[in-house]
Write an enzyme that holds these catalytic residues in place. Structure first.
Site, PDB file in Angstrom:
ATOM      1  N   CYS A   1       0.810  -1.222   0.000  1.00 19.00           N
ATOM      2  CA  CYS A   1       0.000   0.000   0.000  1.00 19.00           C
ATOM      3  C   CYS A   1       0.844   1.272   0.000  1.00 19.00           C
ATOM      4  O   CYS A   1       0.600   2.200  -0.773  1.00 19.00           O
ATOM      5  CB  CYS A   1      -0.951   0.003   1.191  1.00 19.00           C
ATOM      6  SG  CYS A   1      -0.176  -0.411   2.763  1.00 19.00           S
TER       7      CYS A   1
ATOM      8  N   HIS B   1      -3.246   6.224   4.677  1.00 20.82           N
ATOM      9  CA  HIS B   1      -1.832   6.444   4.970  1.00 20.82           C
ATOM     10  C   HIS B   1      -1.407   7.812   4.428  1.00 20.82           C
ATOM     11  O   HIS B   1      -1.872   8.246   3.365  1.00 20.82           O
ATOM     12  CB  HIS B   1      -0.972   5.401   4.258  1.00 20.82           C
ATOM     13  CG  HIS B   1      -1.051   4.010   4.826  1.00 20.82           C
ATOM     14  ND1 HIS B   1      -1.780   3.678   5.948  1.00 20.82           N
ATOM     15  CD2 HIS B   1      -0.449   2.855   4.404  1.00 20.82           C
ATOM     16  CE1 HIS B   1      -1.626   2.372   6.190  1.00 20.82           C
ATOM     17  NE2 HIS B   1      -0.832   1.860   5.274  1.00 20.82           N
TER      18      HIS B   1
HETATM   19  C1  2RA Z   1       0.568  -1.838   6.626  1.00 20.08           C
HETATM   20  N1  2RA Z   1       1.773  -2.098   4.578  1.00 20.08           N
HETATM   21  O1  2RA Z   1       0.084  -0.692   6.571  1.00 20.08           O
HETATM   22  C2  2RA Z   1       0.824  -2.658   5.429  1.00 20.08           C
HETATM   23  C3  2RA Z   1      -0.417  -3.051   4.713  1.00 20.08           C
HETATM   24  N2  2RA Z   1      -0.159  -3.548   3.411  1.00 20.08           N
HETATM   25  O2  2RA Z   1       0.880  -2.387   7.646  1.00 20.08           O
END
Ligand code: 2RA
Length: 334
Positions: free
Chosen positions: A126, A239
């Site tokens: 991600c 994120h």
């Molecule tokens: C996280 N990267 O945010 C991971 C999820 N794919 O922990």
């Protein structure tokens, strides 16, 4: 129309894949929702119909055209079974991402790579997807020498149990009660944890290495210098990333803003005078990558700073996976 399996259908990413398939009117003839034996028997709703989730087994993939693997651990072998039975597998786990035989695709960035698939395409991590979407137009326009990124990653990146941990722990802390961490290595409520995935070479975490290696693979540039610090923050969803870029040729902030405004999958929100910049609450539930705080890095000759935010369950996982399938179908590469 296609027979579509979703493996991990009860998890945070699997649920989002079902939602995205429905919203985008993906041509599903028959849906086969699958999960581990522990989650088998649960019910999910798709296009108003209730389905009972089945335990994934080798026979689950008979007649399946497209199989989305939501990325749970232990699904690697089943992904290979599905592929060998003739399905196109789109896998959200890290198992195949760096395999030279497996394309690692972000449709806005390297769609052509999908053409070479051998019925298995990997969906990047991600935080990588979210970063490469705005990097790509800058990379193409002026070249990129080095990227320094710090992430601010929401708890939902660690799954449904992590969401619950933040919720219950926040309540407990506010009430002056103990809530020992179970999913995270430390308290996440009212805290930050500079540690995502396990520690690996040179003191970097695996999440940090994913951002380095996957970005190089997607941009086809093994010489790209890139360093990352990945941090878990007490945000439920979306994120954020502070991205510092050293470019090969100079680009002004205004020119970068214009490039990003034109870039597919990007929304620029950059009006600091009016307090306009992207935040996790801006991106949640959306499929685009939001970019703001675009400014020159005045500490170097040719540098830019960007603030990048996206819903990591959607563009960072489910939407990207469904977009890959759409790309393959649309291009006649199935
Ligand atoms: C996280 N990267 O945010 C991971 C999820 N794919 O922990």
């Amino acid at each position: 129309m296609f027979n579509v399996a979703v493996v991990g259908a009860t998890g945070a990413v699997g649920q989002e894949i079902l939602k995205v398939l429905e919203e985008r009117q993906f041509p599903v003839k028959k849906l086969i929702p699958l999960a581990t034996a522990r989650s088998a028997g649960k019910e999910i709703v798709f296009r108003g119909e209730t389905y009972r989730v089945e335990a994934t087994g080798p026979e689950s993939f008979e007649g399946v055209d497209i199989a989305f693997f939501a990325g749970g651990s232990g699904s690697r072998d089943f992904a290979l079974v599905a592929r060998d039975k003739g399905a196109l597998v789109i896998d959200n786990s890290s198992a195949f991402r760096l395999d030279p035989e497996v394309p690692l695709v972000v449709p806005e960035v390297n769609p052509e790579d999908a053409r070479k698939h051998k019925r298995l395409i990997a969906n990047p991590n991600c935080s990588t997807i979210i970063m490469v979407v705005p990097l790509k137009p800058i990379y193409d326009a002026v070249g990129i020498k080095r990227v320094v990124v710090a992430t601010y990653q929401a708890v939902s990146g660690a799954g449904a149990a992590a969401i619950e941990e933040l919720r219950l722990q926040t309540q407990a802390v506010l009430e002056g009660k103990e809530y020992p961490p179970q999913v995270f290595p430390h308290q996440i409520a009212f805290n930050l944890i500079p540690h995502i995935d396990i520690f690996s070479e040179y003191g970097y975490t695996r999440e940090e290495w994913k951002m380095v290696k996957e970005t190089r693979k997607i941009l086809h540039d093994d010489n790209l210098a890139i360093t990352a610090t990945t941090v878990r923050v007490p945000v439920f969803r979306s994120h954020s990333e502070a991205v510092n870029i050293e470019t090969k040729e100079k680009i002004s902030a205004e020119a970068a803003r214009e490039l990003l405004r034109q870039a597919p999958g990007v929304v620029v929100i950059d009006d600091p005078q009016n307090l306009q910049y992207p935040m996790p609450i801006t991106a949640t539930g959306r499929d685009e990558v939001f970019v703001g705080r675009i400014r020159e890095d005045i500490s170097v000759d040719k540098g830019l700073n960007l603030w990048v935010v996206a819903d990591q369950l959607r563009k960072g996982a489910a939407t990207n996976a469904v977009q890959i399938a759409e790309l393959v179908i649309r291009s006649g590469w199935l």
